[in-house]
Design an enzyme around this catalytic site. Sequence first.
Site, PDB file in Angstrom:
ATOM      1  N   GLY A   8       0.817  -1.167  -0.168  1.00 49.92           N
ATOM      2  CA  GLY A   8      -0.111  -0.070   0.049  1.00 49.92           C
ATOM      3  C   GLY A   8       0.975   1.261   0.049  1.00 49.92           C
ATOM      4  N   GLY A  48       2.415   4.754   1.813  1.00 53.14           N
ATOM      5  CA  GLY A  48       2.482   5.430   2.885  1.00 53.14           C
ATOM      6  C   GLY A  48       3.894   5.179   3.436  1.00 53.14           C
ATOM      7  N   GLY A  49       4.284   5.936   4.458  1.00 49.58           N
ATOM      8  CA  GLY A  49       5.471   5.788   5.012  1.00 49.58           C
ATOM      9  C   GLY A  49       6.170   4.393   5.440  1.00 49.58           C
ATOM     10  N   ILE A  50       5.004   3.475   6.105  1.00 51.00           N
ATOM     11  CA  ILE A  50       5.603   2.349   6.622  1.00 51.00           C
ATOM     12  C   ILE A  50       5.758   1.277   5.403  1.00 51.00           C
ATOM     13  CG2 ILE A  50       4.878   0.520   8.340  1.00 51.00           C
ATOM     14  CD1 ILE A  50       3.161   2.528   9.922  1.00 51.00           C
ATOM     15  N   GLU A  72      -2.134  -3.412  -5.966  1.00 55.03           N
ATOM     16  CA  GLU A  72      -3.088  -2.595  -6.144  1.00 55.03           C
ATOM     17  C   GLU A  72      -2.419  -1.241  -7.001  1.00 55.03           C
ATOM     18  OE1 GLU A  72      -6.438  -1.509  -3.506  1.00 55.03           O
ATOM     19  OE2 GLU A  72      -5.360   0.392  -3.392  1.00 55.03           O
ATOM     20  N   GLY A 114      -8.413  -1.168  -1.220  1.00 61.80           N
ATOM     21  CA  GLY A 114      -8.191  -2.515  -1.294  1.00 61.80           C
ATOM     22  C   GLY A 114      -7.557  -3.090  -0.023  1.00 61.80           C
ATOM     23  N   LYS A 129      -0.281  11.851  17.756  1.00 62.97           N
ATOM     24  CA  LYS A 129      -0.288  13.067  18.365  1.00 62.97           C
ATOM     25  C   LYS A 129       0.895  13.181  19.604  1.00 62.97           C
ATOM     26  CE  LYS A 129      -4.874  14.612  17.491  1.00 62.97           C
ATOM     27  NZ  LYS A 129      -6.243  15.443  17.833  1.00 62.97           N
TER      28      LYS A 129
END
Length: 431
Positions: free
Chosen positions: A215, A217-219, A238, A336, A361
């Site tokens: 997917g 994103g950073g991770i 995907e 997905g 946060k």
Amino acid sequence: MTAQDQYAAKRREAGEAVGLIEDGSHVVVPTGVGEPPTILEALSERRTEFRGVTVSQILPLRPYGYLDPETVEHVRHCAYFVGGPTRAGAQAGWVDFYPSYFSEMPALFREGLLPADVVVAMASPMDAHGYFSLGLAPDYTMAALEKARTVILEVNPNVPYAFGHCHIHIERVDAIVEDERPLLEVGLPEIGPVQKAIAGHVADLIPNGATLQIGYGGIPDAVVMQLLEKRDLGIHTEMIGDGILSLVEAGAVTNLEKNVDRGRMLATFALGSRRLYDFMDRNPALEMHPVDVTNDPCRAGLVDRLHSINGTMQIDLIGQCGSESLGTKPYSGTGGQSDFVRASNRSRDGKAFIVLPSTAKGDTITRIVPTLTPGTHVSTSKNDIDYVVTEFGVARLRGKSAHARAKALIGIAHPDFRDQLTEEAGKLRLL
């Protein structure tokens, strides 16, 4: 009439082309960088001339003028997936959204459950046989084309001509708008120490020869950076982005151990840099297919050793993931994630990873919670969840009881919240 003659006859200025959109039409736009900016800018400029037009897509990337609460009776956005430009409108209520699994959208179009009167899309230059490639995002677009009465393409020489089921012939096109602006580029997300720690846990569980769905994103991209030394990886995903391209360039991806689509990468949309788009152009090692080919859990589940990596915002102590809303406020969409979690569970020797930092946060809020925030949209169910990973470790939930799940998840929560979570788990009769 030759294909070239048809092309010349169908060329239009953008303002003229959007005049083909009738009042009350449902306009379908491809995912992400597949959106045609010149056409959508022209629609924005003329929006008050229309009545009851709806525009829908996954992951809009630009804040077009039609995204205006004052003109929604003329042109309104109804999202398949909320993105940055539409998030405020979705949370305020003047942008609507369609809940659905990404993999099922083509079927919804074919059955008439999702409307598609007009398709507007980015396209490569036409080939000698009269075909354009919509390889940036064939996703649900190819199914929408089957239903649409009007097709308007934005032809740009910077769009790659990709292989796969992503082509449309000039005879099916009603108007062509030409533009030469560079494609929108999206770089790799910022990767910090928490993301690196999570990635390390995931990378340790991915063997040589695994097939990956990664997917955005950073991770997930941090995981990619820790897989560069792996060998014979495959790609069935995907989204294809620069992270996957880095694996290809490092020699980690060969696709030679895939039992399905051996030797080829499959994806349904692209989002990355110019380098990625150049890599896609006429590359036989990559095929771009509709999302019911890439994401369908039954089909993708036939791929052995499928390892999916996706993020979430919140998970409760029995394993329900809230990945698309903040309480009742829409934030993204189903996408997905559920498709590939279920596919990986079906896959022989597959693994489904849900990854998240333990807190938000500035370590003041735990993302592992006793129960999801009221109103949160459940993206991945407790019955589908498998591996959950934070910077503090890995909890495998599949096959575990509710009590065992709570204990495992508390074990990978931030230490500052473990006592509180233990107390709340007791109140829920989970410990």
